[in-house]
Design a protein around this motif. Structure first.
Motif, mmCIF file in Angstrom:
data_model
loop_
_atom_site.group_PDB
_atom_site.id
_atom_site.type_symbol
_atom_site.label_atom_id
_atom_site.label_comp_id
_atom_site.label_asym_id
_atom_site.label_seq_id
_atom_site.Cartn_x
_atom_site.Cartn_y
_atom_site.Cartn_z
ATOM 1 N N ARG A 250 2.592 -0.852 8.352
ATOM 2 C CA ARG A 250 1.503 0.123 8.189
ATOM 3 C C ARG A 250 1.397 0.647 6.760
ATOM 4 N N ASP A 251 2.321 0.200 5.913
ATOM 5 C CA ASP A 251 2.382 0.738 4.554
ATOM 6 C C ASP A 251 2.179 -0.320 3.476
ATOM 7 N N VAL A 252 2.589 -1.562 3.739
ATOM 8 C CA VAL A 252 2.593 -2.595 2.701
ATOM 9 C C VAL A 252 2.062 -3.909 3.279
ATOM 10 N N PRO A 253 1.569 -4.808 2.417
ATOM 11 C CA PRO A 253 1.028 -6.075 2.903
ATOM 12 C C PRO A 253 2.129 -7.038 3.337
ATOM 13 N N PHE A 254 1.764 -7.922 4.276
ATOM 14 C CA PHE A 254 2.698 -8.948 4.713
ATOM 15 C C PHE A 254 1.972 -10.248 5.063
ATOM 16 N N ASP A 255 0.676 -10.316 4.740
ATOM 17 C CA ASP A 255 -0.110 -11.489 5.103
ATOM 18 C C ASP A 255 0.146 -12.681 4.190
ATOM 19 N N PRO B 250 -3.161 -7.558 -3.148
ATOM 20 C CA PRO B 250 -3.706 -6.194 -3.237
ATOM 21 C C PRO B 250 -4.709 -5.863 -2.131
ATOM 22 N N CYS B 251 -5.471 -6.865 -1.657
ATOM 23 C CA CYS B 251 -6.538 -6.583 -0.693
ATOM 24 C C CYS B 251 -6.026 -6.021 0.625
ATOM 25 N N THR B 252 -4.764 -6.269 0.953
ATOM 26 C CA THR B 252 -4.226 -5.696 2.186
ATOM 27 C C THR B 252 -3.173 -4.635 1.879
ATOM 28 N N THR B 253 -3.294 -4.032 0.705
ATOM 29 C CA THR B 253 -2.445 -2.896 0.335
ATOM 30 C C THR B 253 -3.258 -1.608 0.306
ATOM 31 N N PHE B 254 -4.363 -1.629 -0.427
ATOM 32 C CA PHE B 254 -5.143 -0.408 -0.632
ATOM 33 C C PHE B 254 -5.646 0.187 0.679
ATOM 34 N N ASP B 255 -5.949 -0.674 1.658
ATOM 35 C CA ASP B 255 -6.526 -0.170 2.899
ATOM 36 C C ASP B 255 -5.568 0.734 3.672
ATOM 37 N N LYS B 256 -4.305 0.688 3.339
ATOM 38 C CA LYS B 256 -3.300 1.487 4.044
ATOM 39 C C LYS B 256 -3.071 2.857 3.399
ATOM 40 N N TRP B 257 -3.739 3.119 2.267
ATOM 41 C CA TRP B 257 -3.454 4.330 1.489
ATOM 42 C C TRP B 257 -4.742 5.023 1.078
ATOM 43 N N PRO B 258 -5.070 6.164 1.690
ATOM 44 C CA PRO B 258 -6.296 6.880 1.306
ATOM 45 C C PRO B 258 -6.189 7.638 -0.011
ATOM 46 N N LEU B 259 -4.956 7.887 -0.493
ATOM 47 C CA LEU B 259 -4.775 8.564 -1.778
ATOM 48 C C LEU B 259 -3.541 7.964 -2.451
ATOM 49 N N ILE B 260 -3.732 7.416 -3.646
ATOM 50 C CA ILE B 260 -2.671 6.668 -4.316
ATOM 51 C C ILE B 260 -2.360 7.305 -5.667
#
Length: 437
Positions: free
Chosen positions: A351-356, A411-421
């Motif tokens: 739920r926090d980082v990409p794994f695809d 990156p494309c499956t990282t940002f979606d998990k974080w509304p404020l970075i």
């Protein structure tokens, strides 16, 4: 070489975004910031480890972001090609503004919901790199085109059925302006796009007959026709077909209505944009004024996985000039359990980082006293929803309470998990980036 006009965004909307107050919706931030405006929190100079941030965290490195922005802008300017970075990578209007400040021609979207976010922040030129056949979406678009005469929009078409659906929807709710479209060329076994030049030309003929659509060019996606770096010549062949489509549409008179407007031809992810630029900037037949548009998005942050392997600045294939991109995206997790020798569990999961594409790459251990030690041999072997399994190798060790920095892949499956970075310099927070997924 013609000047490429930069796109626009409403700066007051960006400033209003920074007036939003931080609260429980934003994971990882110090509770002491609850009720504080994003702008004020960004100006406070907080330390990532001393001022109450909690793991897991994903952060952006300011110096690397700046380097990547300047590197890509300079490279595109030297090669005479426009850049419309794919906004789906970050969905962060603050970052869109920085890309436009560095000369981006526009911003690319993938669907109508993304387009609505862009328009909420006044992005003035949008290319939707997809088919748009939903009736409700087309009605909204028609209203938006009428509301803002300066709004420049285009999308792809790849079938006669799609053209028919667009015509039907737009006839029920017509705009004062036709919708600009590009014929998308695909290949068998690939993704979307008309299968072959003849099918694409038939599609162009159909668009030409539509009073609701306006043909402005051709489009494609080169990464959809290959499986890896050992198939690079296939990309050159595909891009040659895309050029031929533009030429043959022009021969049929399909672009006469454009007058002094330039014909658009677009492709280009973040792995093969060198080949795309070479194909699109090669001399066109006399009388054809063509603007090549790259849609690369992941260059902004680069990564420690798929783009470290495939970016033209990181491998040997035709590309000359320009420093390599720098990784601007990392995750920090905290060791919460050390249940047996050689295994540590960290507060960081799916739920926090990409794994695809790849699992996170452990890089650095930070102890509570602030000392750091590289981690080069240990590996993440598994991610659960909220846990990372860290296998410790070659004598490397961590302790409960340590922080570990990870490189990320995609990156494309990282940002979606974080509304404020948080955006950092060293360990100091210099900005906070809001995302909208």
């Amino acid at each position: 070489m013609k000047t490429i006009e930069s796109g626009t965004i409403h700066r007051d909307a960006i400033e209003n975004l920074r007036a939003e107050r931080i609260d429980w919706r934003f994971k990882g931030v110090p509770s002491a910031l609850f009720g504080t405006r994003i702008a004020d929190a960004a100006a406070a100079g907080l330390d990532l480890f001393a001022d109450g941030f909690v793991a897991p965290l994903v952060v952006l490195d300011e110096d690397s972001l700046d380097h990547n922005l300047r590197t890509m802008a300079s490279w595109c300017a030297r090669h005479g090609i426009a850049l419309a970075p794919h906004g789906k990578t970050t969905m962060a209007p603050q970052l869109f503004a920085r890309q436009l400040d560095h000369g981006a021609w526009g911003i690319t979207a993938a669907n109508i919901s993304q387009l609505r976010v862009y328009r909420a922040f006044g992005v003035g030129r949008v290319m939707l790199a997809n088919q748009l056949v939903d009736t409700a979406a087309l009605h909204w678009l028609a209203a938006e085109l009428d509301r803002d005469p300066a709004f420049s929009f285009s999308c792809f078409v790849d079938s006669l059925a799609g053209v028919a659906r667009m015509n039907e929807a737009l006839s029920a709710r017509p705009s004062a302006r036709p919708v600009d479209v590009l014929v998308e060329l695909g290949r068998a076994g690939g993704r979307s796009g008309a299968r072959g030049l003849e099918a694409a030309l038939e599609l162009a003929d159909a668009v030409k007959q539509s009073p609701r659509l306006r043909l402005v060019g051709a489009a494609g996606y080169e990464a959809a026709v290959v499986r890896g770096l050992d198939e690079l010549p296939i990309i050159d062949s595909y891009l040659g077909d895309l050029r031929q489509l533009v030429v043959r549409m022009a021969e049929r008179g399909h672009f006469r209505h454009l007058g002094k407007e330039r014909i658009l031809v677009t492709a280009g992810g973040s792995s093969y944009f060198d080949q795309v630029a070479a194909a699109f900037t090669e001399a066109w037949p006399a009388g054809l004024d063509v603007l090549g548009v790259l849609r690369s998005g992941c260059y902004l942050t680069h990564d420690d996985g798929v783009y470290r392997r495939s970016s033209p600045f990181s491998r040997a294939h035709r590309l000359e000039g320009g420093e390599p991109f720098r990784v601007a995206l990392h995750a920090w997790g905290q060791v919460s359990s050390h249940p047996e020798p050689g295994l540590a569990l960290l507060t960081m999961g799916r739920r926090d980082v990409p794994f695809d594409q790849d699992l996170p790459e452990p890089q650095l251990r930070r102890s509570p006293d602030g000392s750091t030690v590289p981690l080069s041999a240990s590996r993440v072997t598994q991610l659960n929803d909220q846990h990372a399994f860290l296998a410790l190798n070659d004598g490397e060790r961590v302790e409960v309470g340590d922080w570990v920095r990870f490189g990320l892949s995609h990156p494309c499956t990282t940002f979606d998990k974080w509304p404020l970075i948080p955006v950092i310099k060293g360990t100091r927070v210099v900005d906070l980036v809001r995302t909208f997924f």
